[in-house]
Motif scaffolding. Structure first.
Motif, PDB file in Angstrom:
ATOM      1  N   ASP A  31       0.834  -1.211   0.000  1.00 50.00           N
ATOM      2  CA  ASP A  31       0.000   0.000   0.000  1.00 50.00           C
ATOM      3  C   ASP A  31       0.865   1.257   0.000  1.00 50.00           C
ATOM      4  OD1 ASP A  31      -2.293  -1.536  -0.004  1.00 50.00           O
ATOM      5  OD2 ASP A  31      -2.656  -1.331   2.160  1.00 50.00           O
ATOM      6  N   GLN A  32       1.941   1.252   0.778  1.00 46.71           N
ATOM      7  CA  GLN A  32       2.830   2.420   0.821  1.00 46.71           C
ATOM      8  C   GLN A  32       3.524   2.634  -0.523  1.00 46.71           C
ATOM      9  OE1 GLN A  32       5.472   1.781   4.125  1.00 46.71           O
ATOM     10  NE2 GLN A  32       4.049   2.700   5.577  1.00 46.71           N
ATOM     11  N   ILE A  33       3.980   1.558  -1.145  1.00 47.47           N
ATOM     12  CA  ILE A  33       4.640   1.671  -2.455  1.00 47.47           C
ATOM     13  C   ILE A  33       3.633   2.158  -3.495  1.00 47.47           C
ATOM     14  CG2 ILE A  33       5.822   0.424  -4.301  1.00 47.47           C
ATOM     15  CD1 ILE A  33       6.888  -1.497  -2.088  1.00 47.47           C
ATOM     16  N   THR A  34       2.415   1.631  -3.428  1.00 46.25           N
ATOM     17  CA  THR A  34       1.351   2.052  -4.350  1.00 46.25           C
ATOM     18  C   THR A  34       1.122   3.553  -4.244  1.00 46.25           C
ATOM     19  OG1 THR A  34       0.277  -0.114  -4.221  1.00 46.25           O
ATOM     20  CG2 THR A  34      -1.079   1.719  -4.966  1.00 46.25           C
ATOM     21  N   ASP A  35       1.037   4.053  -3.022  1.00 50.22           N
ATOM     22  CA  ASP A  35       0.842   5.493  -2.806  1.00 50.22           C
ATOM     23  C   ASP A  35       2.052   6.293  -3.267  1.00 50.22           C
ATOM     24  OD1 ASP A  35      -1.641   4.971  -1.741  1.00 50.22           O
ATOM     25  OD2 ASP A  35      -0.982   5.147   0.351  1.00 50.22           O
ATOM     26  N   GLN A  36       3.248   5.826  -2.917  1.00 51.22           N
ATOM     27  CA  GLN A  36       4.479   6.549  -3.254  1.00 51.22           C
ATOM     28  C   GLN A  36       4.657   6.685  -4.758  1.00 51.22           C
ATOM     29  OE1 GLN A  36       7.951   4.879  -1.354  1.00 51.22           O
ATOM     30  NE2 GLN A  36       9.339   6.271  -2.369  1.00 51.22           N
ATOM     31  N   LEU A  37       4.341   5.631  -5.514  1.00 48.55           N
ATOM     32  CA  LEU A  37       4.530   5.655  -6.970  1.00 48.55           C
ATOM     33  C   LEU A  37       3.260   6.067  -7.717  1.00 48.55           C
ATOM     34  CD1 LEU A  37       6.708   2.442  -7.447  1.00 48.55           C
ATOM     35  CD2 LEU A  37       7.450   4.824  -7.199  1.00 48.55           C
ATOM     36  N   GLU A  38       2.226   6.442  -6.970  1.00 45.22           N
ATOM     37  CA  GLU A  38       0.954   6.898  -7.543  1.00 45.22           C
ATOM     38  C   GLU A  38       0.371   5.876  -8.523  1.00 45.22           C
ATOM     39  OE1 GLU A  38       1.638  10.830  -9.087  1.00 45.22           O
ATOM     40  OE2 GLU A  38       2.062  11.630  -7.093  1.00 45.22           O
ATOM     41  N   LEU A  39       0.326   4.622  -8.064  1.00 44.97           N
ATOM     42  CA  LEU A  39      -0.241   3.532  -8.853  1.00 44.97           C
ATOM     43  C   LEU A  39      -1.690   3.327  -8.439  1.00 44.97           C
ATOM     44  CD1 LEU A  39       2.722   1.013  -8.433  1.00 44.97           C
ATOM     45  CD2 LEU A  39       2.249   2.462 -10.419  1.00 44.97           C
ATOM     46  N   SER A  40      -2.465   2.667  -9.281  1.00 41.83           N
ATOM     47  CA  SER A  40      -3.827   2.296  -8.904  1.00 41.83           C
ATOM     48  C   SER A  40      -3.792   1.058  -8.015  1.00 41.83           C
ATOM     49  CB  SER A  40      -4.669   2.017 -10.148  1.00 41.83           C
ATOM     50  OG  SER A  40      -4.744   3.165 -10.957  1.00 41.83           O
ATOM     51  N   ALA A  41      -2.882   0.126  -8.327  1.00 40.14           N
ATOM     52  CA  ALA A  41      -2.733  -1.094  -7.532  1.00 40.14           C
ATOM     53  C   ALA A  41      -1.360  -1.692  -7.797  1.00 40.14           C
ATOM     54  CB  ALA A  41      -3.825  -2.100  -7.876  1.00 40.14           C
ATOM     55  N   LEU A  42      -0.922  -2.511  -6.854  1.00 42.92           N
ATOM     56  CA  LEU A  42       0.368  -3.204  -6.957  1.00 42.92           C
ATOM     57  C   LEU A  42       0.193  -4.570  -6.316  1.00 42.92           C
ATOM     58  CD1 LEU A  42       3.441  -3.160  -7.539  1.00 42.92           C
ATOM     59  CD2 LEU A  42       3.749  -2.104  -5.301  1.00 42.92           C
ATOM     60  N   ARG A  43       0.554  -5.602  -7.064  1.00 45.05           N
ATOM     61  CA  ARG A  43       0.428  -6.950  -6.514  1.00 45.05           C
ATOM     62  C   ARG A  43       1.515  -7.856  -7.095  1.00 45.05           C
ATOM     63  NH1 ARG A  43      -4.204  -6.025  -9.735  1.00 45.05           N
ATOM     64  NH2 ARG A  43      -4.170  -7.277 -11.618  1.00 45.05           N
ATOM     65  N   LYS A  44       1.680  -8.989  -6.454  1.00 44.71           N
ATOM     66  CA  LYS A  44       2.650 -10.000  -6.881  1.00 44.71           C
ATOM     67  C   LYS A  44       4.049  -9.411  -7.045  1.00 44.71           C
ATOM     68  CE  LYS A  44      -0.721 -12.859  -9.297  1.00 44.71           C
ATOM     69  NZ  LYS A  44      -1.100 -13.423 -10.590  1.00 44.71           N
ATOM     70  N   VAL A  45       4.558  -8.780  -6.013  1.00 35.46           N
ATOM     71  CA  VAL A  45       5.894  -8.194  -6.064  1.00 35.46           C
ATOM     72  C   VAL A  45       6.889  -9.164  -5.440  1.00 35.46           C
ATOM     73  CG1 VAL A  45       7.356  -6.281  -5.300  1.00 35.46           C
ATOM     74  CG2 VAL A  45       4.992  -5.859  -5.959  1.00 35.46           C
ATOM     75  N   ARG A  46       7.979  -9.386  -6.164  1.00 30.68           N
ATOM     76  CA  ARG A  46       9.062 -10.221  -5.637  1.00 30.68           C
ATOM     77  C   ARG A  46      10.375  -9.637  -6.119  1.00 30.68           C
ATOM     78  NH1 ARG A  46       9.717 -16.784  -5.892  1.00 30.68           N
ATOM     79  NH2 ARG A  46      11.236 -16.873  -4.186  1.00 30.68           N
ATOM     80  N   PHE A  47      11.294  -9.473  -5.171  1.00 25.38           N
ATOM     81  CA  PHE A  47      12.631  -8.939  -5.447  1.00 25.38           C
ATOM     82  C   PHE A  47      13.611  -9.940  -4.856  1.00 25.38           C
ATOM     83  CE2 PHE A  47      15.918  -5.503  -4.415  1.00 25.38           C
ATOM     84  CZ  PHE A  47      16.331  -5.370  -5.729  1.00 25.38           C
ATOM     85  N   LYS A  48      14.279 -10.695  -5.730  1.00 24.70           N
ATOM     86  CA  LYS A  48      15.124 -11.799  -5.288  1.00 24.70           C
ATOM     87  C   LYS A  48      16.503 -11.655  -5.911  1.00 24.70           C
ATOM     88  CE  LYS A  48      15.323 -16.811  -5.190  1.00 24.70           C
ATOM     89  NZ  LYS A  48      14.639 -18.060  -5.544  1.00 24.70           N
ATOM     90  N   GLY A  49      17.555 -11.815  -5.077  1.00 26.49           N
ATOM     91  CA  GLY A  49      18.894 -11.705  -5.611  1.00 26.49           C
ATOM     92  C   GLY A  49      19.959 -11.950  -4.577  1.00 26.49           C
ATOM     93  N   VAL A  50      21.164 -11.453  -4.892  1.00 22.42           N
ATOM     94  CA  VAL A  50      22.318 -11.626  -4.006  1.00 22.42           C
ATOM     95  C   VAL A  50      23.129 -10.338  -3.946  1.00 22.42           C
ATOM     96  CG1 VAL A  50      22.541 -14.112  -4.412  1.00 22.42           C
ATOM     97  CG2 VAL A  50      23.823 -12.530  -5.831  1.00 22.42           C
ATOM     98  N   VAL A  51      23.785 -10.159  -2.811  1.00 28.04           N
ATOM     99  CA  VAL A  51      24.789  -9.114  -2.643  1.00 28.04           C
ATOM    100  C   VAL A  51      26.097  -9.859  -2.436  1.00 28.04           C
ATOM    101  CG1 VAL A  51      25.588  -7.176  -1.253  1.00 28.04           C
ATOM    102  CG2 VAL A  51      23.136  -7.521  -1.613  1.00 28.04           C
ATOM    103  N   ALA A  52      27.030  -9.675  -3.365  1.00 26.85           N
ATOM    104  CA  ALA A  52      28.269 -10.450  -3.329  1.00 26.85           C
ATOM    105  C   ALA A  52      29.483  -9.531  -3.223  1.00 26.85           C
ATOM    106  CB  ALA A  52      28.387 -11.300  -4.592  1.00 26.85           C
ATOM    107  N   PRO A  53      30.493  -9.964  -2.465  1.00 27.37           N
ATOM    108  CA  PRO A  53      31.720  -9.166  -2.369  1.00 27.37           C
ATOM    109  C   PRO A  53      32.513  -9.245  -3.666  1.00 27.37           C
ATOM    110  CG  PRO A  53      31.968 -11.232  -1.171  1.00 27.37           C
ATOM    111  CD  PRO A  53      30.555 -11.180  -1.664  1.00 27.37           C
ATOM    112  N   ILE A  54      33.139  -8.128  -3.999  1.00 23.63           N
ATOM    113  CA  ILE A  54      34.061  -8.067  -5.134  1.00 23.63           C
ATOM    114  C   ILE A  54      35.370  -7.543  -4.576  1.00 23.63           C
ATOM    115  CG2 ILE A  54      34.571  -6.981  -7.344  1.00 23.63           C
ATOM    116  CD1 ILE A  54      31.617  -6.715  -7.818  1.00 23.63           C
ATOM    117  N   GLY A  55      36.381  -8.389  -4.569  1.00 24.41           N
ATOM    118  CA  GLY A  55      37.655  -7.984  -3.987  1.00 24.41           C
ATOM    119  C   GLY A  55      37.498  -7.792  -2.485  1.00 24.41           C
TER     120      GLY A  55
END
Length: 184
Positions: A31-55
């Motif tokens: 709901d907060q993201i929907t309001d912040q980005l001025e969307l009508s609706a937001l659903r099925k959000v997934r953010f998947k990944g890795v943070v890896a060291p370099i050197g």
């Protein structure tokens, strides 16, 4: 006030192996993201990944963002549903190349390189990536622009043809050619 659950302190990240994350925002955060980005609706959000060291000092974030967003059509304001699938990459460097005063440099067009912060706010990265992936002008499949003409009562409305900058010159040229052919 933003919910900040997914913040990684860089000093606490393991130096020898990647740190995985899988964020699926709850209803309140959606709901907060929907309001912040001025969307009508937001659903099925997934953010998947890795943070890896370099050197020894730098870090790389690679992730995939999937989301279903609903925005108003720019023509009819009808809801337009869009599925977003984006690969995200950020390189966080402890030291960015220095820029000396007065010297000419070529701008780096790599917008994935950033200065290494003390913390990585994965929620903020998710929101930024989603904002950048949104369609700028969502349009419903059946939406069509029609010509609208507005003017004062009793006056002729200006049309798109009237507004063309060389339309008047073309008619003047044709008139001059017609006059010169008849007078010779």
């Amino acid at each position: 006030m933003a919910i900040q659950k997914n913040v990684l302190r860089v000093a606490d990240l393991p130096q020898k192996k990647p740190t995985q994350f899988d964020i699926q925002p709850e209803a309140a955060q959606l709901d907060q993201i929907t309001d912040q980005l001025e969307l009508s609706a937001l659903r099925k959000v997934r953010f998947k990944g890795v943070v890896a060291p370099i050197g020894q000092r730098d870090w790389e974030l690679t992730a995939h963002l999937g989301a279903t967003v609903v925005q108003p059509c720019v023509v009819t304001l009808a809801p337009v549903t869009t599925r977003i699938e984006e690969d995200i990459s950020r390189l966080y460097l402890r030291e960015l190349p220095e820029i000396s005063e007065g010297s000419e440099i070529e701008m780096n067009t790599d917008d994935t390189v950033e200065a290494l912060p003390a913390t990585l706010n994965l929620d903020d990265i998710l929101i930024e990536a989603l904002a950048l992936a949104l369609p700028l002008y969502p349009k419903a499949d059946d939406a069509a622009l029609t010509q609208a003409a507005f003017t004062k009562p009793g006056e002729k409305a200006m049309t798109d043809d009237d507004a063309r900058p060389f339309a008047g010159l073309a008619s003047l040229r044709d008139k001059l050619n017609k006059d010169s052919d008849g007078s010779a």
